[in-house]
Scaffold this motif. Structure first.
Motif, PDB file in Angstrom:
ATOM      1  N   LEU A 127      45.441  -5.166 -23.112  1.00 52.53           N
ATOM      2  CA  LEU A 127      46.757  -5.168 -23.761  1.00 52.53           C
ATOM      3  C   LEU A 127      47.437  -6.526 -23.582  1.00 52.53           C
ATOM      4  O   LEU A 127      47.996  -7.079 -24.541  1.00 52.53           O
ATOM      5  N   ASP A 128      47.396  -7.069 -22.375  1.00 53.30           N
ATOM      6  CA  ASP A 128      47.998  -8.384 -22.123  1.00 53.30           C
ATOM      7  C   ASP A 128      47.359  -9.450 -23.003  1.00 53.30           C
ATOM      8  O   ASP A 128      48.049 -10.329 -23.543  1.00 53.30           O
ATOM      9  N   ARG A 129      46.024  -9.373 -23.139  1.00 53.85           N
ATOM     10  CA  ARG A 129      45.337 -10.398 -23.938  1.00 53.85           C
ATOM     11  C   ARG A 129      45.675 -10.261 -25.414  1.00 53.85           C
ATOM     12  O   ARG A 129      45.867 -11.265 -26.106  1.00 53.85           O
ATOM     13  N   CYS A 130      45.749  -9.040 -25.923  1.00 56.60           N
ATOM     14  CA  CYS A 130      46.139  -8.828 -27.324  1.00 56.60           C
ATOM     15  C   CYS A 130      47.541  -9.368 -27.581  1.00 56.60           C
ATOM     16  O   CYS A 130      47.802 -10.006 -28.600  1.00 56.60           O
ATOM     17  N   ARG A 131      48.439  -9.102 -26.642  1.00 57.04           N
ATOM     18  CA  ARG A 131      49.813  -9.589 -26.795  1.00 57.04           C
ATOM     19  C   ARG A 131      49.863 -11.112 -26.779  1.00 57.04           C
ATOM     20  O   ARG A 131      50.618 -11.726 -27.534  1.00 57.04           O
ATOM     21  N   THR A 132      49.068 -11.723 -25.902  1.00 60.51           N
ATOM     22  CA  THR A 132      49.044 -13.183 -25.813  1.00 60.51           C
ATOM     23  C   THR A 132      48.533 -13.796 -27.110  1.00 60.51           C
ATOM     24  O   THR A 132      49.120 -14.755 -27.636  1.00 60.51           O
ATOM     25  N   LEU A 133      47.436 -13.251 -27.627  1.00 59.97           N
ATOM     26  CA  LEU A 133      46.891 -13.759 -28.879  1.00 59.97           C
ATOM     27  C   LEU A 133      47.868 -13.555 -30.027  1.00 59.97           C
ATOM     28  O   LEU A 133      48.096 -14.459 -30.841  1.00 59.97           O
ATOM     29  N   ALA A 134      48.467 -12.368 -30.104  1.00 59.32           N
ATOM     30  CA  ALA A 134      49.445 -12.102 -31.162  1.00 59.32           C
ATOM     31  C   ALA A 134      50.659 -13.009 -31.010  1.00 59.32           C
ATOM     32  O   ALA A 134      51.228 -13.479 -32.001  1.00 59.32           O
ATOM     33  N   GLY A 135      51.039 -13.278 -29.750  1.00 57.54           N
ATOM     34  CA  GLY A 135      52.191 -14.132 -29.502  1.00 57.54           C
ATOM     35  C   GLY A 135      51.964 -15.574 -29.914  1.00 57.54           C
ATOM     36  O   GLY A 135      52.918 -16.319 -30.135  1.00 57.54           O
ATOM     37  N   SER A 165      46.272 -18.058 -36.318  1.00 56.46           N
ATOM     38  CA  SER A 165      47.042 -18.631 -37.426  1.00 56.46           C
ATOM     39  C   SER A 165      46.938 -17.797 -38.693  1.00 56.46           C
ATOM     40  O   SER A 165      47.508 -18.154 -39.721  1.00 56.46           O
ATOM     41  N   ASN A 166      46.220 -16.684 -38.617  1.00 54.96           N
ATOM     42  CA  ASN A 166      45.962 -15.840 -39.781  1.00 54.96           C
ATOM     43  C   ASN A 166      46.817 -14.580 -39.698  1.00 54.96           C
ATOM     44  O   ASN A 166      46.771 -13.850 -38.701  1.00 54.96           O
ATOM     45  N   ALA A 167      47.608 -14.313 -40.740  1.00 58.55           N
ATOM     46  CA  ALA A 167      48.524 -13.170 -40.722  1.00 58.55           C
ATOM     47  C   ALA A 167      47.771 -11.844 -40.615  1.00 58.55           C
ATOM     48  O   ALA A 167      48.238 -10.909 -39.961  1.00 58.55           O
ATOM     49  N   ARG A 168      46.600 -11.765 -41.239  1.00 57.11           N
ATOM     50  CA  ARG A 168      45.807 -10.523 -41.169  1.00 57.11           C
ATOM     51  C   ARG A 168      45.354 -10.263 -39.743  1.00 57.11           C
ATOM     52  O   ARG A 168      45.399  -9.120 -39.271  1.00 57.11           O
ATOM     53  N   HIS A 169      44.941 -11.305 -39.038  1.00 56.55           N
ATOM     54  CA  HIS A 169      44.525 -11.155 -37.645  1.00 56.55           C
ATOM     55  C   HIS A 169      45.715 -10.753 -36.772  1.00 56.55           C
ATOM     56  O   HIS A 169      45.576  -9.923 -35.861  1.00 56.55           O
TER      57      HIS A 169
END
Length: 457
Positions: A202-210, A391-395
């Motif tokens: 969860l932390d990693r997903c949030r970091t990438l999304a952030g 940098s990709n909105a879909r990702h």
């Protein structure tokens, strides 16, 4: 789904370079690519190995079209994974059209937008995130955008996502195993260990999304609004940053009635500077419309440069800062302009600590170098080669959805939910991460992605 060993798979052809150059490149891919080329080429190719270049002529019957270089790529060691040929001919639009038409008459199909890269994805040469990065690499207009696209095309965070999916699949298999032995009431997955693993993911997903906000502006250019009262020097600053006279400069207030945008690359980062209409009480309907557009551009900007002149008091400056109504994530720079006309030190001392403040003269250029350094520093180092940036909105949307499912999974474990409910959330995470790399996709998604590519790539 294309199969590189399927003799029925169509062979496609397209130009891979734009018009106007001295050399043009034409690509063919498919099971008949080499055979079709050999039929119109002056030298035999059937027995030639891959990664070889051959000089000769291409002819339509007895009519020679051009002297060319033919490069062979044997399956599966090609960009698409299929048999491929690249023909380098002279860049005449007439020659290019004639060679393309010749191959179409011989049975090749004109390639659609992104069809070569689509075949590379479907043949396992690239995952979907890498395929999308190809288009980003072609479109990159700055060093930062190039770094992000190249990092992603080389695997980037796709390798990390693969590791996350592997751990999740292990979790899912243990939870599914518990369901098979539900009557014995046994637990194959340690709940504390499972909770820790889900929290880590969860932390990693949030970091990438952030990282998306930074990645998006680095990819498309950092929008910077130049704001201030009429005659504060906004147009002069834009011209100074652009290195040319892009905006009309006049002593008369209210000259800029609409916004003017200019892209400038500073230390490899592309900034989109927007000169807006002066903020004041409008004197006519046209100026009022320009001011409203200025406020809209300010709301959309990642960075706002507020120009302040010597005529304003500290209270007036603070009032104008408040009137900008900036969002929390927006950055504000207060620029004390025309510093050759007034002592800016007291104002700097009063404002420092609350906002970024610098003194400059847009007319003479004094302080512009410091401003550029501040702008680059404000973006950070996320454009560096080893940075994992989305940098990709879909990702970004997929990562947000995966994070939400992980949150529900963690909450379920805390509440003691049964294995089947927790397992469903894990499956949702696997689904969303799989849509990024292409383990899970649909024809509609692929059509949308590859329609944005140029023909020949």
């Amino acid at each position: 789904m294309p199969n590189r060993t399927d003799p029925q798979q169509p062979t496609i052809v397209a130009p891979a370079t734009g018009a106007g150059g001295a050399i043009a490149l034409i690509r063919l891919s498919g099971p008949r690519a080499i055979a079709l080329t050999e039929n119109v080429f002056s030298k035999p190719l059937a027995g030639a190995p891959g990664y070889t270049v051959h000089f000769g002529t291409i002819a339509d019957g007895g009519r020679v079209l051009d002297e060319v270089l033919v490069t062979l790529f044997r399956s599966p060691h090609s960009y698409t994974g299929e048999e491929m040929v690249e023909i380098s001919c002279h860049g005449s639009p007439y020659i290019t059209r004639e060679i393309l038409a010749l191959f179409v008459r011989r049975g090749a199909l004109p390639a659609g937008a992104g069809e070569f890269t689509r075949r590379a994805f479907l043949n396992g040469k690239l995952d979907l995130s890498q395929a999308e990065a190809v288009a980003d690499l072609i479109a990159s207009e700055s060093r930062a955008a190039h770094r992000i696209a190249l990092n992603q095309m080389r695997g980037g965070y796709a390798a990390e996502l693969a590791g996350m999916r592997e751990r999740l699949l292990h979790i899912a298999s243990l939870l599914e195993l518990e369901l098979d032995f539900s009557e014995e009431d046994v637990e194959f997955a340690d709940r504390m260990e499972l909770k820790g693993l889900l929290n880590g993911l969860l932390d990693r997903c949030r970091t990438l999304a952030g990282s998306f906000r930074t990645g998006n502006v680095l990819k498309n250019g950092v929008p910077v609004a130049i704001a201030g009262a009429p005659n504060a020097g906004k147009s002069t600053l834009l011209n100074r940053l652009a290195g040319e006279e892009r905006a009309i400069v006049s002593e008369r207030a209210g000259t800029t009635r609409d916004f003017i945008e200019e892209s400038v690359t500073i230390e490899g980062i592309r900034f989109r500077f927007i000169d807006t209409a002066g903020l004041r009480h409008a004197e006519d309907e046209i100026e009022a419309l320009g001011i409203e557009r200025a406020r809209e551009r300010i709301r959309r900007a990642a960075i706002v440069l507020l120009l302040v002149s010597e005529s304003l008091s500290l209270e007036e400056v603070e009032e104008r800062i408040g009137a900008l109504s900036l969002f929390e994530e927006q950055q504000l720079f207060v620029l004390l302009n025309k510093n050759d006309l007034w002592d800016t030190a007291p104002m700097i001392q009063a404002l420092e600590g609350r906002w970024r403040v610098t003194s400059l003269s847009a007319r003479s250029g004094e302080g512009i170098g410091e401003l550029k350094s501040l702008l680059v520093d404000s973006v950070g180092d996320s454009g560096e080669d080893d940075a994992l940036v989305v940098s990709n909105a879909r990702h970004y949307e997929a990562l947000c959805s995966a994070a939400e499912a992980l949150e529900r999974g963690v909450e379920g474990l805390q509440c003691g939910l049964p294995a089947d409910l927790v397992s469903e959330e894990v499956r949702q995470v696997l689904y969303h991460l799989g849509t990024i790399t292409g383990e899970i996709t649909t024809d509609d998604i692929l059509g949308s992605i590859f329609s944005k590519f140029c023909v020949g790539k």
